[in-house]
Design an enzyme around this catalytic site. Structure first.
Site, short mmCIF file in Angstrom:
data_model
loop_
_atom_site.label_atom_id
_atom_site.label_comp_id
_atom_site.label_asym_id
_atom_site.label_seq_id
_atom_site.Cartn_x
_atom_site.Cartn_y
_atom_site.Cartn_z
N TRP A 353 -2.46 -1.75 2.03
CA TRP A 353 -3.08 -1.51 0.73
C TRP A 353 -2.19 -2.02 -0.41
O TRP A 353 -2.63 -2.10 -1.55
CB TRP A 353 -3.34 -0.01 0.56
CG TRP A 353 -2.10 0.83 0.34
CD1 TRP A 353 -0.96 0.84 1.07
CD2 TRP A 353 -1.89 1.79 -0.70
NE1 TRP A 353 -0.05 1.75 0.58
CE2 TRP A 353 -0.60 2.35 -0.52
CE3 TRP A 353 -2.67 2.25 -1.76
CZ2 TRP A 353 -0.08 3.33 -1.35
CZ3 TRP A 353 -2.14 3.23 -2.58
CH2 TRP A 353 -0.87 3.76 -2.38
N ASP A 354 -0.95 -2.35 -0.08
CA ASP A 354 0.00 -2.85 -1.07
C ASP A 354 -0.62 -3.95 -1.92
O ASP A 354 -0.42 -4.01 -3.13
CB ASP A 354 1.25 -3.41 -0.37
CG ASP A 354 1.96 -2.41 0.50
OD1 ASP A 354 1.30 -1.48 1.01
OD2 ASP A 354 3.18 -2.55 0.69
N GLU A 480 2.42 9.80 2.92
CA GLU A 480 2.46 9.85 4.37
C GLU A 480 3.29 11.00 4.92
O GLU A 480 3.49 11.12 6.13
CB GLU A 480 2.96 8.51 4.91
CG GLU A 480 1.98 7.38 4.63
CD GLU A 480 2.55 6.01 4.93
OE1 GLU A 480 3.64 5.94 5.53
OE2 GLU A 480 1.92 5.00 4.56
N LYS A 590 6.31 11.81 0.01
CA LYS A 590 7.06 10.57 0.17
C LYS A 590 6.93 9.70 -1.08
O LYS A 590 7.85 8.99 -1.45
CB LYS A 590 6.53 9.81 1.39
CG LYS A 590 7.21 8.48 1.65
CD LYS A 590 6.52 7.75 2.81
CE LYS A 590 7.17 6.39 3.06
NZ LYS A 590 6.43 5.60 4.06
N GLN A 591 5.74 9.76 -1.70
CA GLN A 591 5.46 8.87 -2.82
C GLN A 591 4.36 9.45 -3.70
O GLN A 591 3.78 10.48 -3.38
CB GLN A 591 5.03 7.51 -2.29
CG GLN A 591 3.73 7.54 -1.49
CD GLN A 591 3.58 6.35 -0.58
OE1 GLN A 591 4.16 6.29 0.49
NE2 GLN A 591 2.81 5.38 -1.03
#
Length: 755
Positions: A353-354, A480, A590-591
């Site tokens: 998806w980056d 994640e 995580k993000q």
């Protein structure tokens, strides 16, 4: 302003690995790591790689328990050939940095010329001082051309030199079984099918073991002076071009190496294509391609440069990041952008998806043709996405794979892979953004609407109604460290947005003609679209009344909070030190997840809710992902927290240049580079593209004197300059346009307008 990076490099293993990545040469089709031509010491960890974007083989990925639908094979990018090895002997003594005394070792990247240069001066064991200068280029004008100039200077002696230029097909992929981001097995998945020598030109055709793809590499040389030369076949599928020459003291001898690549994804006859293209480039000569490279990059920078005054280091880092986005991105519609670009084998060359969330926005705003090519790749893999949806039990629609090269799911761990259904929302969002920025209804009619429709069909099949509304269960959001949850806020927002826009686009197409063909081809009608609109209106978005925030998902706030302060520094990133199930049972991110939704779908919540949520998630996010801090920067800027916006951008711009994550040797962090661009343009400048048009709400970071950037919007080229006392808008090219600045509409003509 300066777009040249020059570094004096110490001769050690760590610096070598980082340089292999930082100074790699790529053009979106081919990528060559900048390894030492003569080879690194045997004890060093080196990744000697040459890659073609989208060229892969299929390898087994056995599951411990072969449950229904689990992935049991994957596509992986291959190290295809070694064309960069060149060895030098001076009076019989090898040019060996390990054995001699390194007097100079410099690397240079010229982002206006599109070349890298290595200059190494070595006092050899017999006292002779030899300097080599190696210039490399992956051509933007001829995408399958890699060019090397290898120059030798006899600094303090007269003597005999021997140069051996290699063309080697016996290569393997890099492996590191201790890092889940890299392949755990050493691969040799190319076998030589045919070799050919013709007029001291060498051709090697190889075929993959399982995917049935072929690649031909072709090499020719050009000499600055006459020399004794011989092309020798060395082992199975390898050639050596051996040159002998006597040099006088101070004399320089140069050999130019032309390397051509042709693969069967793009060509029907790889050997024929390679021979024809090699003849062409040799006849045109290196200067022709150097000039073409400069012209290409002049156009690139004219449309996309970001100039930061007052912080030269950040300016140079930003230029580097944008240049790497250009090097990494596929431009032919047959490929996409790997997580590490074409700089290394981290994540095995897979597309995530980056691209849509962090990389494509840059091209949509600066080079719409590249954006269209990247979206066209997604359209081309729709058949595989439909098949993937069927494997997951969906009756209709397409589910794009979490990680892939040619369209098949390559994620073996479905909780944090295949379950990330938001990939569908990300791709749909990118299609919509492309349309809003370009107005390219023809692309929407031919490809874009079909992507929107098929992704929306999966949302309809995945979701169901309950007392909460329309819900999406058992999915994983961007974070994640929290997997397989109900009603992930980001996923639900992206589904709602995609469903709404599918119906909007259909109405736009209906008004502009051509919908009859779409109805017939895709079996779509008003009834189906009405159900999508209804589901979007009823989409459940989690909200906690007590805290006044949006929970990341239904159960997130029921979990204990991870003690980040008490976690040893050496235990980050957490994913390398704690079992996934341990992480899943805690409030730890995580993000950016919900925070990313606030950037993309800010109309869904009030400013107060976003502010409280931001402060909540800020305390429990590790930023173990390089995709995280840029998002926190953007949202902080938009919420008026300018200092946090600046702080979070911080060293993200220099993540690879300074190797802050200690893993740049595996490849660049391509998505972070796009995220840094968005932090300035979408964050600091407050740029938004909506159905109402283009708007800006800029601020100037405290330590900067000014910043400017250029964007393309509906066939106009615009320049925005932000200074302490004013914002200057310039219509560089195109017809007049109205832009909203600080809430006021400004009519922009060819004259400058100040706000």
């Amino acid at each position: 302003m300066n777009r040249i990076i020059e570094r004096k490099i110490t001769f050690d293993e760590k610096a070598n690995g980082v340089c292999e990545t930082l100074f790699h040469n790529a053009n979106g089709y081919i990528g060559v790591r900048n390894c030492l031509e003569e080879g690194a010491p045997d004890t060093w960890d080196t990744m000697r790689g040459t890659y073609i974007n989208g060229f892969y083989d299929v390898i087994p990925m056995k599951q411990a328990e072969a449950l229904c639908g689990l992935v049991e094979e994957k596509e992986t990018m291959l190290n295809i050939v070694d064309i960069q090895t060149i060895m030098l002997n001076v009076d019989g003594v090898p040019f060996d940095m390990e054995k001699g005394t390194v007097l100079k070792n410099t690397r240079i990247l010229d982002m206006d010329a599109g070349t890298t240069t290595r200059v190494t001066r070595l006092r050899m064991t017999d006292g002779k001082e030899t300097e080599i200068t190696v210039k490399r280029m992956a051509s933007f004008g001829q995408l399958n051309l890699f060019l090397m100039e290898y120059s030798v200077c006899a600094c303090n002696y007269s003597g005999d030199i021997e140069i051996t230029s290699c063309h080697i097909a016996d290569v393997r992929n890099y492996t590191n079984p201790n890092d889940p981001r890299l392949a755990a097995e050493s691969l040799k998945n190319l076998s030589v099918q045919e070799t050919l020598e013709d007029k001291e030109q060498s051709f090697i055709t190889c075929k993959t073991q399982n995917s049935g793809l072929s690649v031909c590499t072709a090499v020719a040389h050009e000499l600055s002076q006459e020399a004794e030369s011989e092309l020798v076949k060395s082992g199975e599928g390898s050639y050596e071009y051996v040159l002998s020459k006597t040099l006088e003291q101070g004399e320089v001898f140069t050999v130019t190496k032309y390397c051509i690549f042709a693969d069967s994804i793009r060509n029907t006859g790889v050997l024929r294509t390679a021979r024809n293209d090699l003849d062409t480039v040799v006849n045109n000569g290196k200067d022709y391609y150097y000039e073409a490279q400069k012209r290409y990059l002049e156009t690139f920078w004219n449309h996309s440069e970001v100039v930061i005054c007052g912080d030269d280091a950040v300016h140079l880092a930003m230029s580097y990041n944008l240049y790497q986005l250009l090097q990494s991105s596929g431009k032919d519609g047959r490929c996409n952008v790997a997580a590490k670009g074409l700089s290394g084998e981290g994540y095995e060359g897979h597309y995530f998806w980056d691209t849509e969330m962090f990389i494509l926005p840059f091209f949509t705003l600066t080079n719409p043709q590249v954006a269209k090519a990247l979206l066209s790749y997604r359209y081309d893999i729709l058949p595989a996405a439909r098949e993937n949806a069927k494997i997951l039990g969906h009756k209709k629609g397409a589910l794009f794979p979490w990680r892939t090269i040619n369209g098949k799911e390559c994620s073996g761990y479905f909780p944090s892979g295949t379950a990330q259904y938001h990939i569908n929302g990300d791709i749909a969002y990118a299609v919509i953004s492309y349309y809003l920025t370009t107005g390219d209804l023809d692309f929407i009619r031919k490809k874009g609407f079909e992507i929107l429709l098929e992704t929306s069909r999966v949302w309809m099949d995945l979701g169901n109604y309950c007392k909460k509304g329309f819900v999406l269960n058992d999915v994983t959001g961007p974070d994640e460290y929290t997997c397989m949850v109900n009603n992930n806020y980001y996923t639900n927002c992206s589904a709602k947005y995609g469903l709404h826009w599918t119906t909007k686009i259909y109405r736009i197409l209906k008004e502009n003609g051509g919908v009859e063909e779409i109805n017939a081809r895709l079996s779509v009608g008003d009834d189906e679209l009405q159900t999508m609109e209804k589901a979007a209106d009823a989409m459940f978005l989690p909200y906690d009344e007590t805290l006044g925030i949006n929970p990341q998902d239904d159960s997130f706030l029921e979990k204990p909070i991870w003690d980040l302060a008490g976690t040893p520094k050496e235990h980050f990133p957490l994913l390398l030190h704690y079992h996934p199930l341990t992480l899943y049972r805690y409030q730890v991110c995580k993000q950016a997840d919900t925070i990313l939704a606030y950037f993309l779908f800010e109309k869904e919540q009030s400013r107060d809710v976003m502010q409280r949520s931001y402060e909540y998630y800020e305390k429990i996010t590790t930023h173990d992902s390089s995709l995280s801090t840029c998002v926190f920067s953007i949202v902080a800027s938009r919420l008026g927290m300018q200092k946090k916006g600046i702080d979070y951008l911080g060293d993200s711009t220099k993540l690879d240049l300074e190797n802050t994550h200690e893993n740049t040797k595996d490849g660049i962090h391509t998505a972070n580079m796009g995220g840094c661009y968005m932090a300035v343009v979408n964050g600091f400048a407050g740029l938004r593209v909506t159905q109402e048009g283009l708007s800006l709400h800029p601020f100037l970071p405290e330590k900067w004197e000014s910043y400017s950037f250029r964007i393309c919007f509906h066939d106009r080229l615009l320049k925005i300059l932000v200074e302490k006392e004013q914002v200057t808008l310039v219509l560089v090219d195109g017809e007049q346009i109205s832009i909203n600045v600080y809430g006021q509409n400004v009519l922009l003509t060819k004259e400058q307008k100040r706000q």
